[in-house]
Write a protein that holds these residues in place. Sequence first.
Motif, short mmCIF file in Angstrom:
data_model
loop_
_atom_site.label_atom_id
_atom_site.label_comp_id
_atom_site.label_asym_id
_atom_site.label_seq_id
_atom_site.Cartn_x
_atom_site.Cartn_y
_atom_site.Cartn_z
N TYR A 1 0.85 -1.19 0.00
CA TYR A 1 0.00 0.00 0.00
C TYR A 1 0.88 1.25 0.00
CZ TYR A 1 -3.53 -3.35 1.48
OH TYR A 1 -4.36 -4.44 1.56
N LEU A 2 0.47 2.24 -0.78
CA LEU A 2 1.20 3.51 -0.85
C LEU A 2 0.26 4.63 -0.41
CD1 LEU A 2 3.68 5.22 -1.71
CD2 LEU A 2 2.66 5.32 -4.01
N ILE A 3 0.69 5.40 0.58
CA ILE A 3 -0.09 6.54 1.07
C ILE A 3 0.66 7.81 0.73
CG2 ILE A 3 -1.09 7.68 3.08
CD1 ILE A 3 -1.28 4.95 4.42
N ILE A 4 0.02 8.67 -0.05
CA ILE A 4 0.64 9.93 -0.51
C ILE A 4 0.18 11.06 0.38
CG2 ILE A 4 0.81 11.56 -2.43
CD1 ILE A 4 0.32 9.16 -4.31
N SER A 5 1.13 11.72 1.04
CA SER A 5 0.81 12.79 1.97
C SER A 5 1.91 13.85 1.95
CB SER A 5 0.66 12.22 3.39
OG SER A 5 0.32 13.22 4.31
N ASP A 6 2.29 14.25 0.74
CA ASP A 6 3.44 15.17 0.61
C ASP A 6 3.02 16.59 0.24
OD1 ASP A 6 2.64 14.22 -1.84
OD2 ASP A 6 4.65 13.97 -2.66
N GLY A 7 1.86 17.03 0.71
CA GLY A 7 1.51 18.44 0.64
C GLY A 7 0.73 18.86 -0.59
N ALA A 8 0.36 20.15 -0.58
CA ALA A 8 -0.47 20.72 -1.64
C ALA A 8 0.18 20.60 -3.01
CB ALA A 8 -0.79 22.17 -1.32
N PHE A 9 1.51 20.71 -3.05
CA PHE A 9 2.23 20.64 -4.33
C PHE A 9 2.81 19.24 -4.54
CE2 PHE A 9 1.98 25.15 -3.62
CZ PHE A 9 1.84 25.67 -4.90
N SER A 10 2.08 18.24 -4.11
CA SER A 10 2.53 16.85 -4.16
C SER A 10 3.07 16.44 -5.53
CB SER A 10 1.36 15.93 -3.80
OG SER A 10 1.69 14.58 -4.02
N LYS A 11 4.35 16.08 -5.57
CA LYS A 11 4.95 15.56 -6.79
C LYS A 11 4.55 14.10 -7.01
CE LYS A 11 7.36 19.28 -7.77
NZ LYS A 11 7.03 20.11 -8.96
N THR A 12 4.37 13.38 -5.91
CA THR A 12 3.99 11.98 -6.01
C THR A 12 2.60 11.83 -6.62
OG1 THR A 12 5.20 11.74 -3.92
CG2 THR A 12 4.02 9.82 -4.73
N ARG A 13 1.69 12.70 -6.23
CA ARG A 13 0.34 12.69 -6.80
C ARG A 13 0.40 12.89 -8.31
NH1 ARG A 13 -2.86 17.53 -4.59
NH2 ARG A 13 -1.27 18.55 -5.87
N SER A 14 1.25 13.79 -8.75
CA SER A 14 1.38 14.03 -10.19
C SER A 14 1.96 12.82 -10.91
CB SER A 14 2.27 15.26 -10.45
OG SER A 14 1.66 16.44 -9.93
N ILE B 1 -0.29 18.10 -11.51
CA ILE B 1 -1.49 18.62 -10.86
C ILE B 1 -1.06 19.68 -9.87
CG2 ILE B 1 -3.49 18.08 -9.44
CD1 ILE B 1 -3.35 15.24 -10.48
N LYS B 2 -1.50 20.90 -10.09
CA LYS B 2 -1.11 22.00 -9.22
C LYS B 2 -2.34 22.65 -8.59
CE LYS B 2 3.18 23.52 -11.47
NZ LYS B 2 3.87 24.67 -12.11
N PRO B 3 -2.22 23.11 -7.34
CA PRO B 3 -3.30 23.90 -6.76
C PRO B 3 -3.34 25.27 -7.42
CG PRO B 3 -1.43 23.88 -5.29
CD PRO B 3 -1.09 22.95 -6.41
N LYS B 4 -4.40 26.01 -7.21
CA LYS B 4 -4.60 27.31 -7.83
C LYS B 4 -4.32 28.43 -6.83
CE LYS B 4 -8.04 30.02 -10.38
NZ LYS B 4 -9.46 30.07 -10.85
N TYR B 5 -3.65 29.47 -7.31
CA TYR B 5 -3.41 30.62 -6.46
C TYR B 5 -4.74 31.25 -6.06
CZ TYR B 5 -1.82 35.26 -4.95
OH TYR B 5 -1.60 36.41 -4.24
#
Length: 383
Positions: A151-164, A171-175
């Motif tokens: 199992y892999l849990i991704i929890s590396d913040g709003a600018f998550s590179k792993t999620r991308s 995938i980037k959040p919006k200003y």
Amino acid sequence: MKKVAIIGGGISGLYIASLLRLNSNYEIIVYEKNNSVNLEKGYGIQLSVNSIKLLNKIGFQNINFKEKFFPNKVNFYSLKDKNKICDLDISAFNESEVKYTTLQRFILIDFLTNKLPSNLINFNKKVIDIQSVSKTTKVIFEDKSSIECDYLIISDGAFSKTRSLITDKEIKPKYFNSIAVRGNIDRKYLQNIDHNNISLFLGSNLHSVVYPVNHNGYFNFVTILRKDLNNEELADYSLFDSKEFISSALLEISKQVDNNIIENLIDIKCFPIFTSTEIFQPKNKNIYIIGDAFFSFPPTFAQGASQSIEVAHELYQNFENIDDQFNKERIKRTKMIDRKSRLNYFAFHLSNPLIIFVRNLLLRYLVKNNRFINSYLGKIYKN
């Protein structure tokens, strides 16, 4: 025994690691891209009762009493006429050991870190690739090392590179067209406010919050200021550390906020606010996203940390049994809190005098209306 890899050593990642350690069926390890967890003494956080109840499951109630504070009210003030508008009782949802809590963020991080053996957190581990290998997931790091996990849990913040990486697109959040200016201030410089509670100052295109974070007279100050920034400015990370930018932001804030506060702030930091625009669900059933990587809220309901804890606990409860209903309920709850956070932002930043007058009348009525409070706050605080 199932192997669980957690990417990111922030609040959400450390909390779920502490929970999973309670179950002998899982072997866990946390991977953090930095060389240590962030224990920098800086800003404070607010934790509502929905997260305190969950943190108490791993002993949060035992933290030194002097290192946290329990405000009972939010006092609303008008920055225009410097008068108090009304106050909101946030203690209505408290229980004996479950109370609305403010503290310095590093105290919480330190508590969560100490819940784990030191060898369970691997530092300097930047993820560069994710691959599916039969029934497992392979994680490849920048240092050329790799691991395979069930199992892999991704929890590396709003600018998550792993999620991308797992979506094959960035995938980037919006200003959020706003910046936050944070600092700390000693109690002696705060005049004409209630030192035992949270003070919320409503201005034109900005709002400020001041609250105690311990019993030593230490207060956190934050202002959310509307600010248009272009892509070039947002890409320049050094801009927000520059004395010129911080000074210009403070000058703008000082036009409405008491100069005595501005002049006595210490540890001042400034950063742009980014929020999520969508909720992403991995196609791989053995990969999960939590914390700010899952969704980043506007900071106007003080639910960022609380929701990071909440979603981590929900994942723990439903581990290996994540069904559509779980996803639907979490998404529904996330969207509700996001809507309320955006509504707060709109109401806190009004400029038109007539609309402000109407808002203040409504606030005075609504904060004393139990039906409204149970609906607006209760649906969040009662998890």
